[in-house]
Scaffold this active site. Structure first.
Site, PDB file in Angstrom:
ATOM      1  N   GLY A 100      50.083  95.106 -12.310  1.00 44.25           N
ATOM      2  CA  GLY A 100      51.180  94.208 -12.679  1.00 44.25           C
ATOM      3  C   GLY A 100      52.304  94.945 -13.384  1.00 44.25           C
TER       4      GLY A 100
ATOM      5  N   ARG B 170      41.111 105.127 -14.685  1.00 42.13           N
ATOM      6  CA  ARG B 170      41.857 104.843 -15.916  1.00 42.13           C
ATOM      7  C   ARG B 170      41.313 105.630 -17.118  1.00 42.13           C
ATOM      8  NH1 ARG B 170      43.274  98.331 -15.567  1.00 42.13           N
ATOM      9  NH2 ARG B 170      45.316  98.624 -14.600  1.00 42.13           N
TER      10      ARG B 170
ATOM     11  N   LYS C 206      48.096  88.116  -1.565  1.00 38.21           N
ATOM     12  CA  LYS C 206      48.904  86.994  -2.058  1.00 38.21           C
ATOM     13  C   LYS C 206      50.335  87.407  -2.323  1.00 38.21           C
ATOM     14  CE  LYS C 206      45.789  86.440  -5.101  1.00 38.21           C
ATOM     15  NZ  LYS C 206      45.229  86.197  -6.410  1.00 38.21           N
TER      16      LYS C 206
ATOM     17  N   GLY D 281      46.238  97.979  -8.356  1.00 31.05           N
ATOM     18  CA  GLY D 281      44.805  98.220  -8.300  1.00 31.05           C
ATOM     19  C   GLY D 281      44.223  98.401  -6.910  1.00 31.05           C
TER      20      GLY D 281
HETATM   21  C1  3PG Z   1      45.360  95.246 -15.560  1.00 36.29           C
HETATM   22  O1  3PG Z   1      44.235  95.529 -15.181  1.00 36.29           O
HETATM   23  O2  3PG Z   1      46.240  94.819 -14.791  1.00 36.29           O
HETATM   24  C2  3PG Z   1      45.726  95.514 -16.984  1.00 36.29           C
HETATM   25  O3  3PG Z   1      44.667  96.090 -17.664  1.00 36.29           O
HETATM   26  C3  3PG Z   1      46.221  94.263 -17.661  1.00 36.29           C
HETATM   27  O4  3PG Z   1      45.209  93.298 -17.685  1.00 36.29           O
HETATM   28  P1  3PG Z   1      45.598  91.759 -17.745  1.00 36.29           P
HETATM   29  O5  3PG Z   1      46.237  91.433 -16.439  1.00 36.29           O
HETATM   30  O6  3PG Z   1      44.305  91.026 -17.981  1.00 36.29           O
HETATM   31  O7  3PG Z   1      46.552  91.593 -18.899  1.00 36.29           O
END
Ligand code: 3PG
Ligand code: MG
Length: 378
Positions: A357, A36, A200, A334
């Site tokens: 997400g 990132r 999940k 991720g």
């Molecule tokens: C992530 O790692 O998915 C983003 O940086 C968003 O983080 P968060 O889910 O804590 O909002």
């Protein structure tokens, strides 16, 4: 087509508030994956070449509005300085007199990193007063934090609204993310094969529903496959259009840490005493064949517990298959990104998303606040 304002439309040089997603995985203070940070370097280099003073802001973890040292961006400062080959100045609070003075004193090409935005509760509350404080730090707003664009947080949503419309834009990374994820949602090439896994099923139903509508074939693996096997989900594909494939064999064990039984079972019924921890060889073969015939591939979520060598074969085989496909290939999320990186095939993937997400919400057709605010015509 989503069109966002881009870097070339900004009146540069100018003092830039650069929102990034440096929410990197940490082991203590060691960054275990700097992707990132690396992905923001092209935008940063461009801004510095153009003579912009750059104020960088990010969140890290979920400190919930409190100053928690373990969520400090200090380790990121060191890594960024190393990758950029330049000094990175530091403000111990993202708002207030120190940040303002340091931002104002920055010369063209100099970089200042602010401490974690989420040390203030105003960030997650999308608080107007907190955004006003951030607004004082710069003259233009640039967002490359794709991974946080699904959050209506102050630095993502309220803040850009405080700038004149021609002084906000998405950076090179955000533009690339949107370009590739739109290739997926617009199905620019067929056959389109979606590979969907992960432990999940929570948060994945909507993106999966979207993929079943868009794709020609959806291959399901990982822990979530068990949910479908249990629900005899095999039928759902016919009603929705795409061919949905579930594992035909699994690698199972009685315990994750001390697997005393690691064997392949060919039926989908996993006995009560065993857990399914990877897809089996027959499934690997079938899934890899589908991927080999694809013109477009989207992959989210590992096929098994790939962190453990005994259960990594399925995920690694999929990474290889995706890399070797003569297709536009997009990997998001991720864990799948981690898997692709450890497989050694990362450089053969068309696009690896920095958003977990966020990429799933984009695929599901949801509106991302951080993208919305930057759309052309606003
Ligand atoms: C992530 O790692 O998915 C983003 O940086 C968003 O983080 P968060 O889910 O804590 O909002
Ligand atoms: Mg997350």
């Amino acid at each position: 087509m989503i069109q966002i304002k881009t870097l070339d439309s900004l009146p540069l040089p100018a003092r830039v508030f650069y929102r990034v997603d440096y929410n990197v995985p940490l082991d203590g203070t060691t960054i275990t994956d700097a992707t990132r940070i690396e992905e923001t370097l092209p935008t940063l280099r461009l801004l510095r070449e153009k003579g912009c003073p750059v104020v960088i802001a990010s969140h890290l973890g979920r400190p919930k509005g409190e100053v928690k040292p373990k969520y400090s961006l200090a380790p990121v400062r060191a890594k960024l300085a190393e990758l950029l080959g330049a000094d990175v100045q530091w403000a111990g609070d993202c708002i207030g007199s120190e940040a303002q003075a340091k931002a104002a004193a920055l010369k063209g090409g100099e970089v200042l990193l602010l401490e974690n935005l989420r040390f203030h509760s105003g960030e997650e509350k999308n608080d107007a007063a907190f955004a006003q404080e951030l607004r004082k730090l710069a003259d233009v707003y640039l967002n490359d934090a794709f991974g946080a664009c699904h959050r209506a947080h102050a630095s993502i949503d309220a803040l850009p609204r405080l700038f004149p419309p021609n002084q906000i834009a998405g950076g090179l990374l955000l533009a690339r993310e949107i370009e590739f994820l739109q290739k997926v949602t617009n199905v620019s090439e067929r056959p389109f094969v979606a590979l969907f896994g992960g432990a999940k099923i929570a948060g994945k139903i909507e993106p999966l529903e979207a993929l079943v509508k868009l794709a020609d074939t959806v291959l399901i693996g990982g822990g979530m496959a068990n949910t479908f096997l249990a629900a005899k989900g095999k039928k759902m594909g016919k009603s929705l259009g795409a061919e949905v494939m579930l594992p035909v064999d699994l690698v199972v064990a009685d315990s994750l840490d001390h697997p005393t039984i690691v064997e392949k079972i060919s039926e989908s019924d996993v006995p009560d005493t065993l857990m399914a921890l990877d897809i089996g060889p027959e499934t690997i073969e079938r899934y890899a064949a589908k991927i080999a015939g694809a013109k477009m591939v989207f992959w989210n979520g590992p096929m098994g517990v790939f962190e453990k060598e005994e259960f990594a074969k399925g995920t690694m085989a999929m990474a290889k298959a995706v890399a070797e496909a003569k297709a536009t290939t997009v990997v998001g999320g991720g864990e799948s990104v981690e898997a692709v990186k450890s497989s050694g095939y990362a450089d053969r993937i068309s696009h690896i998303s920095t958003g977990g997400g966020a990429s799933l919400e984009f695929i599901a057709g949801e509106t991302l606040p951080g993208v919305e605010v930057l759309k052309t015509g606003n």
